[in-house]
Design a protein around this motif. Sequence first.
Motif, PDB file in Angstrom:
ATOM      1  N   GLN A 196       0.410  -1.575  -0.284  1.00 26.37           N
ATOM      2  CA  GLN A 196       0.100   0.040  -0.054  1.00 26.37           C
ATOM      3  C   GLN A 196       1.207   1.116   0.078  1.00 26.37           C
ATOM      4  O   GLN A 196      -0.022   2.172  -0.425  1.00 26.37           O
ATOM      5  CB  GLN A 196      -0.942   0.002   0.874  1.00 26.37           C
ATOM      6  CG  GLN A 196      -1.629   0.960   1.564  1.00 26.37           C
ATOM      7  CD  GLN A 196      -2.858   0.868   2.114  1.00 26.37           C
ATOM      8  OE1 GLN A 196      -2.856  -0.564   3.093  1.00 26.37           O
ATOM      9  NE2 GLN A 196      -3.475   1.916   2.098  1.00 26.37           N
ATOM     10  N   ARG A 197       2.337   0.918   0.593  1.00 25.63           N
ATOM     11  CA  ARG A 197       2.814   2.397   0.938  1.00 25.63           C
ATOM     12  C   ARG A 197       3.708   2.637  -1.205  1.00 25.63           C
ATOM     13  O   ARG A 197       3.658   3.867  -1.104  1.00 25.63           O
ATOM     14  CB  ARG A 197       4.340   1.622   1.582  1.00 25.63           C
ATOM     15  CG  ARG A 197       3.627   1.867   3.052  1.00 25.63           C
ATOM     16  CD  ARG A 197       5.236   1.280   3.860  1.00 25.63           C
ATOM     17  NE  ARG A 197       4.172   1.354   5.136  1.00 25.63           N
ATOM     18  CZ  ARG A 197       5.692   0.272   5.294  1.00 25.63           C
ATOM     19  NH1 ARG A 197       6.706  -0.239   5.361  1.00 25.63           N
ATOM     20  NH2 ARG A 197       5.461  -0.348   6.916  1.00 25.63           N
ATOM     21  N   PRO A 216       4.940   6.476  -8.367  1.00 27.72           N
ATOM     22  CA  PRO A 216       4.093   5.938 -10.069  1.00 27.72           C
ATOM     23  C   PRO A 216       4.500   5.191 -10.713  1.00 27.72           C
ATOM     24  O   PRO A 216       6.175   5.006 -10.545  1.00 27.72           O
ATOM     25  CB  PRO A 216       4.044   7.596 -10.996  1.00 27.72           C
ATOM     26  CG  PRO A 216       4.716   8.709  -9.843  1.00 27.72           C
ATOM     27  CD  PRO A 216       5.661   8.002  -8.587  1.00 27.72           C
ATOM     28  N   GLY A 217       4.320   3.872 -11.409  1.00 30.46           N
ATOM     29  CA  GLY A 217       5.276   2.537 -12.069  1.00 30.46           C
ATOM     30  C   GLY A 217       4.813   1.939 -11.481  1.00 30.46           C
ATOM     31  O   GLY A 217       5.352   0.712 -11.645  1.00 30.46           O
ATOM     32  N   SER A 218       4.948   1.441 -10.112  1.00 28.10           N
ATOM     33  CA  SER A 218       5.006   0.883  -9.495  1.00 28.10           C
ATOM     34  C   SER A 218       4.361   0.043  -9.222  1.00 28.10           C
ATOM     35  O   SER A 218       3.414  -0.063  -9.759  1.00 28.10           O
ATOM     36  CB  SER A 218       4.640   1.219  -7.459  1.00 28.10           C
ATOM     37  OG  SER A 218       5.355  -0.069  -6.724  1.00 28.10           O
ATOM     38  N   VAL A 219       5.149  -1.487  -9.337  1.00 23.08           N
ATOM     39  CA  VAL A 219       4.664  -2.462  -9.516  1.00 23.08           C
ATOM     40  C   VAL A 219       3.600  -4.008  -8.772  1.00 23.08           C
ATOM     41  O   VAL A 219       3.094  -4.405  -8.912  1.00 23.08           O
ATOM     42  CB  VAL A 219       4.796  -3.531 -11.001  1.00 23.08           C
ATOM     43  CG1 VAL A 219       4.898  -3.368 -12.391  1.00 23.08           C
ATOM     44  CG2 VAL A 219       6.153  -3.995 -10.681  1.00 23.08           C
ATOM     45  N   ILE A 220       4.133  -3.006  -7.351  1.00 20.65           N
ATOM     46  CA  ILE A 220       3.658  -4.040  -6.280  1.00 20.65           C
ATOM     47  C   ILE A 220       2.449  -4.090  -6.666  1.00 20.65           C
ATOM     48  O   ILE A 220       1.841  -5.288  -6.262  1.00 20.65           O
ATOM     49  CB  ILE A 220       4.633  -3.633  -5.160  1.00 20.65           C
ATOM     50  CG1 ILE A 220       6.300  -3.888  -5.437  1.00 20.65           C
ATOM     51  CG2 ILE A 220       4.459  -4.632  -4.293  1.00 20.65           C
ATOM     52  CD1 ILE A 220       7.351  -3.450  -4.355  1.00 20.65           C
ATOM     53  N   PRO A 221       1.417  -3.196  -6.295  1.00 18.62           N
ATOM     54  CA  PRO A 221       0.219  -2.613  -6.234  1.00 18.62           C
ATOM     55  C   PRO A 221      -0.621  -3.443  -6.680  1.00 18.62           C
ATOM     56  O   PRO A 221      -1.693  -4.308  -6.694  1.00 18.62           O
ATOM     57  CB  PRO A 221      -0.006  -1.176  -6.459  1.00 18.62           C
ATOM     58  CG  PRO A 221       1.048  -0.741  -5.879  1.00 18.62           C
ATOM     59  CD  PRO A 221       2.382  -1.436  -6.167  1.00 18.62           C
ATOM     60  N   ARG A 222      -0.036  -3.306  -8.113  1.00 20.75           N
ATOM     61  CA  ARG A 222      -0.919  -4.769  -9.179  1.00 20.75           C
ATOM     62  C   ARG A 222      -0.399  -5.700  -9.430  1.00 20.75           C
ATOM     63  O   ARG A 222      -1.696  -6.756  -9.170  1.00 20.75           O
ATOM     64  CB  ARG A 222      -0.250  -4.152 -10.615  1.00 20.75           C
ATOM     65  CG  ARG A 222      -0.354  -2.694 -11.187  1.00 20.75           C
ATOM     66  CD  ARG A 222       0.826  -2.110 -13.049  1.00 20.75           C
ATOM     67  NE  ARG A 222       0.021  -0.788 -12.834  1.00 20.75           N
ATOM     68  CZ  ARG A 222      -0.009  -1.028 -14.478  1.00 20.75           C
ATOM     69  NH1 ARG A 222      -0.489  -1.604 -15.093  1.00 20.75           N
ATOM     70  NH2 ARG A 222      -0.632   0.679 -14.330  1.00 20.75           N
ATOM     71  N   ILE A 223       0.619  -5.719  -8.583  1.00 22.20           N
ATOM     72  CA  ILE A 223       0.651  -7.950  -8.394  1.00 22.20           C
ATOM     73  C   ILE A 223      -0.024  -8.042  -7.254  1.00 22.20           C
ATOM     74  O   ILE A 223      -0.109  -9.202  -7.481  1.00 22.20           O
ATOM     75  CB  ILE A 223       2.300  -7.910  -8.470  1.00 22.20           C
ATOM     76  CG1 ILE A 223       3.643  -7.381  -9.660  1.00 22.20           C
ATOM     77  CG2 ILE A 223       2.856  -9.166  -7.599  1.00 22.20           C
ATOM     78  CD1 ILE A 223       4.925  -7.731  -9.230  1.00 22.20           C
ATOM     79  N   SER A 224      -0.289  -7.045  -6.194  1.00 27.46           N
ATOM     80  CA  SER A 224      -0.652  -8.043  -4.701  1.00 27.46           C
ATOM     81  C   SER A 224      -2.951  -7.771  -5.983  1.00 27.46           C
ATOM     82  O   SER A 224      -2.945  -8.621  -5.072  1.00 27.46           O
ATOM     83  CB  SER A 224      -0.193  -6.956  -3.970  1.00 27.46           C
ATOM     84  OG  SER A 224      -1.281  -7.009  -2.462  1.00 27.46           O
ATOM     85  N   GLY A 225      -2.823  -6.698  -5.873  1.00 26.39           N
ATOM     86  CA  GLY A 225      -3.984  -6.433  -7.200  1.00 26.39           C
ATOM     87  C   GLY A 225      -4.711  -7.760  -7.644  1.00 26.39           C
ATOM     88  O   GLY A 225      -5.814  -8.957  -7.373  1.00 26.39           O
ATOM     89  N   ALA A 226      -3.775  -8.417  -9.130  1.00 27.53           N
ATOM     90  CA  ALA A 226      -3.670 -10.168  -9.727  1.00 27.53           C
ATOM     91  C   ALA A 226      -3.927 -10.918  -8.530  1.00 27.53           C
ATOM     92  O   ALA A 226      -5.001 -11.507  -8.941  1.00 27.53           O
ATOM     93  CB  ALA A 226      -2.188  -9.116 -10.518  1.00 27.53           C
TER      94      ALA A 226
END
Length: 158
Positions: free
Chosen positions: A122-123, A128-138
């Motif tokens: 969440q941090r 911008p462009g961080s993939v970590i939240p995208r991975i967590s969402g997927a």
Amino acid sequence: MSLQSVALWLSETPLALELADSNWLFGTVEALHVAALTLVIGSIALVDLRLIGVGPARGSAQEVLERLVPFTLVGFGFALASGSVLLFANPIGYSENFWFAAKFSLLALAGINALVFHLFAQRKLAEPGSVIPRISGAISLSLWLGIVIAGRWIGYTL
């Protein structure tokens, strides 16, 4: 005390007997469970889709998260309560059911993913462009889809 002995004990409780004898109780509790799950999964899906970049663009992912988490928590509370009651309807069958075990395993993984997200990923939402939240969402979206599929198979395999 083994899982089987706990299941046997649960099957003989007044709640289990009432669920077996009533013409309406099981169906009512199951309907409440489905409604609660709809709230949980709907709110989680909106957040996850926003995290992976395909959800509604109304506000930032953080704003969507802040708006929807209370709905998720209320829905999860009702789902937990109603699901606990449903367990009494057939504890022996559930204790031996592969799909029931799969659902709870996936729920545990979804809980770990949520914890990791709230503690770490969440941090990264502000970056911008961080993939970590995208991975967590997927991962979250995939786990919840698996939870729904396993939950549906429970009813077909008892």
